[in-house]
Scaffold this motif. Structure first.
Motif, PDB file in Angstrom:
ATOM      1  N   THR A 181      32.909  84.122  -4.256  1.00 14.93           N
ATOM      2  CA  THR A 181      34.122  83.593  -4.886  1.00 14.93           C
ATOM      3  C   THR A 181      34.077  82.075  -4.962  1.00 14.93           C
ATOM      4  OG1 THR A 181      35.333  83.404  -2.802  1.00 14.93           O
ATOM      5  CG2 THR A 181      35.532  85.499  -4.007  1.00 14.93           C
ATOM      6  N   MET A 182      34.839  81.537  -5.917  1.00 15.68           N
ATOM      7  CA  MET A 182      34.938  80.083  -6.049  1.00 15.68           C
ATOM      8  C   MET A 182      36.279  79.749  -6.692  1.00 15.68           C
ATOM      9  SD  MET A 182      32.334  77.357  -7.853  1.00 15.68           S
ATOM     10  CE  MET A 182      32.406  78.099  -9.458  1.00 15.68           C
ATOM     11  N   ILE A 183      36.842  78.625  -6.280  1.00 15.03           N
ATOM     12  CA  ILE A 183      38.062  78.127  -6.918  1.00 15.03           C
ATOM     13  C   ILE A 183      37.818  76.678  -7.320  1.00 15.03           C
ATOM     14  CG2 ILE A 183      39.132  77.460  -4.728  1.00 15.03           C
ATOM     15  CD1 ILE A 183      41.845  78.310  -6.012  1.00 15.03           C
ATOM     16  N   VAL A 184      38.225  76.353  -8.534  1.00 11.91           N
ATOM     17  CA  VAL A 184      38.110  74.994  -9.060  1.00 11.91           C
ATOM     18  C   VAL A 184      39.496  74.596  -9.540  1.00 11.91           C
ATOM     19  CG1 VAL A 184      37.091  73.543 -10.854  1.00 11.91           C
ATOM     20  CG2 VAL A 184      35.708  75.297  -9.740  1.00 11.91           C
ATOM     21  N   PHE A 185      39.914  73.384  -9.192  1.00 15.07           N
ATOM     22  CA  PHE A 185      41.219  72.889  -9.609  1.00 15.07           C
ATOM     23  C   PHE A 185      41.044  71.927 -10.767  1.00 15.07           C
ATOM     24  CE2 PHE A 185      41.700  74.131  -5.182  1.00 15.07           C
ATOM     25  CZ  PHE A 185      42.821  74.932  -5.258  1.00 15.07           C
ATOM     26  N   GLU A 186      41.785  72.178 -11.855  1.00  8.58           N
ATOM     27  CA  GLU A 186      41.784  71.310 -13.023  1.00  8.58           C
ATOM     28  C   GLU A 186      43.133  70.599 -13.048  1.00  8.58           C
ATOM     29  OE1 GLU A 186      39.504  74.313 -16.091  1.00  8.58           O
ATOM     30  OE2 GLU A 186      41.695  74.404 -15.951  1.00  8.58           O
ATOM     31  N   GLY A 187      43.120  69.280 -13.065  1.00  3.00           N
ATOM     32  CA  GLY A 187      44.382  68.570 -13.011  1.00  3.00           C
ATOM     33  C   GLY A 187      44.550  67.517 -14.084  1.00  3.00           C
ATOM     34  N   LEU A 188      45.782  67.381 -14.546  1.00  2.00           N
ATOM     35  CA  LEU A 188      46.168  66.313 -15.461  1.00  2.00           C
ATOM     36  C   LEU A 188      47.571  65.883 -15.060  1.00  2.00           C
ATOM     37  CD1 LEU A 188      45.595  64.563 -17.932  1.00  2.00           C
ATOM     38  CD2 LEU A 188      46.601  66.369 -19.334  1.00  2.00           C
ATOM     39  N   LEU A 189      47.669  64.668 -14.542  1.00  2.00           N
ATOM     40  CA  LEU A 189      48.928  64.134 -14.028  1.00  2.00           C
ATOM     41  C   LEU A 189      49.480  65.066 -12.946  1.00  2.00           C
ATOM     42  CD1 LEU A 189      50.416  62.844 -17.387  1.00  2.00           C
ATOM     43  CD2 LEU A 189      49.175  61.532 -15.657  1.00  2.00           C
ATOM     44  N   THR A 190      50.648  65.664 -13.144  1.00  2.00           N
ATOM     45  CA  THR A 190      51.237  66.505 -12.095  1.00  2.00           C
ATOM     46  C   THR A 190      50.975  67.993 -12.321  1.00  2.00           C
ATOM     47  OG1 THR A 190      53.345  66.633 -13.275  1.00  2.00           O
ATOM     48  CG2 THR A 190      53.082  64.833 -11.671  1.00  2.00           C
ATOM     49  N   VAL A 191      50.220  68.329 -13.368  1.00  2.63           N
ATOM     50  CA  VAL A 191      49.911  69.728 -13.679  1.00  2.63           C
ATOM     51  C   VAL A 191      48.523  70.067 -13.143  1.00  2.63           C
ATOM     52  CG1 VAL A 191      49.527  71.412 -15.516  1.00  2.63           C
ATOM     53  CG2 VAL A 191      51.360  69.729 -15.729  1.00  2.63           C
ATOM     54  N   THR A 192      48.417  71.159 -12.404  1.00  2.49           N
ATOM     55  CA  THR A 192      47.135  71.618 -11.869  1.00  2.49           C
ATOM     56  C   THR A 192      46.964  73.089 -12.200  1.00  2.49           C
ATOM     57  OG1 THR A 192      47.294  70.057 -10.023  1.00  2.49           O
ATOM     58  CG2 THR A 192      45.731  71.870  -9.785  1.00  2.49           C
TER      59      THR A 192
END
Length: 153
Positions: free
Chosen positions: A97-108
């Motif tokens: 398993t893997m988790i990647v967080f994609e963020g832009l300003l306050t949205v993830t």
């Protein structure tokens, strides 16, 4: 080990609690969901069917991981339907398993993948995302998202 003779374990590592530096990005001021979505909503669902060796990918409207590091807990789980109850079979401690967080300003967004290991029993599975978000008042709130069920054959 073969002779059965105990070995000296050496000196214990010192406790680094409180000495580990904070993330350079720090804690977010507030978490907001993806536009027109709620926290935990599935943005990209899994396919209906998979085979061992394939990769399942699910994207959730998530929260910044620094809101809560979930020590002693998990961000993701792969669950299998066992007679009507969902049982965890993998989590973010597994190599598959893997988790990647994609963020832009306050949205993830949280992108979770599961590489289905050889020998995985056939059945109905789902991906579960759990996190904590930070509200405008600074308090944490729970977030949970569940993908649609999919078959592994």
């Amino acid at each position: 080990m073969r002779a059965g003779t105990p070995l000296d374990p050496g000196t214990s590592e010192r406790d680094l609690t409180g000495q580990i530096p904070a993330s350079p990005l720090g804690n977010p001021l507030v978490d907001t969901p993806a536009p027109l979505r709620n926290f935990g909503d599935v943005l990209d669902p899994p396919l209906a069917k998979y085979r061992a060796g394939q990769r399942v990918l699910v994207r959730f409207s998530g929260t910044h991981p620094n809101s809560d590091l979930r020590r002693g807990d998990t961000y993701l789980a792969v669950e299998r339907n066992d007679g009507g109850r969902w049982v965890r079979v993998h989590d973010d401690g597994d190599w598959s398993t893997m988790i990647v967080f994609e963020g832009l300003l306050t949205v993830t967004n949280a992108v979770i993948t599961w590489d289905i290991p050889p020998g995985t029993p056939a059945g109905e599975y789902r991906i579960v995302y759990t996190a904590s978000g930070r509200g405008i008042d600074g308090r944490l709130f729970p977030v949970r998202g569940e993908s649609q069920a999919f078959d592994v054959r």
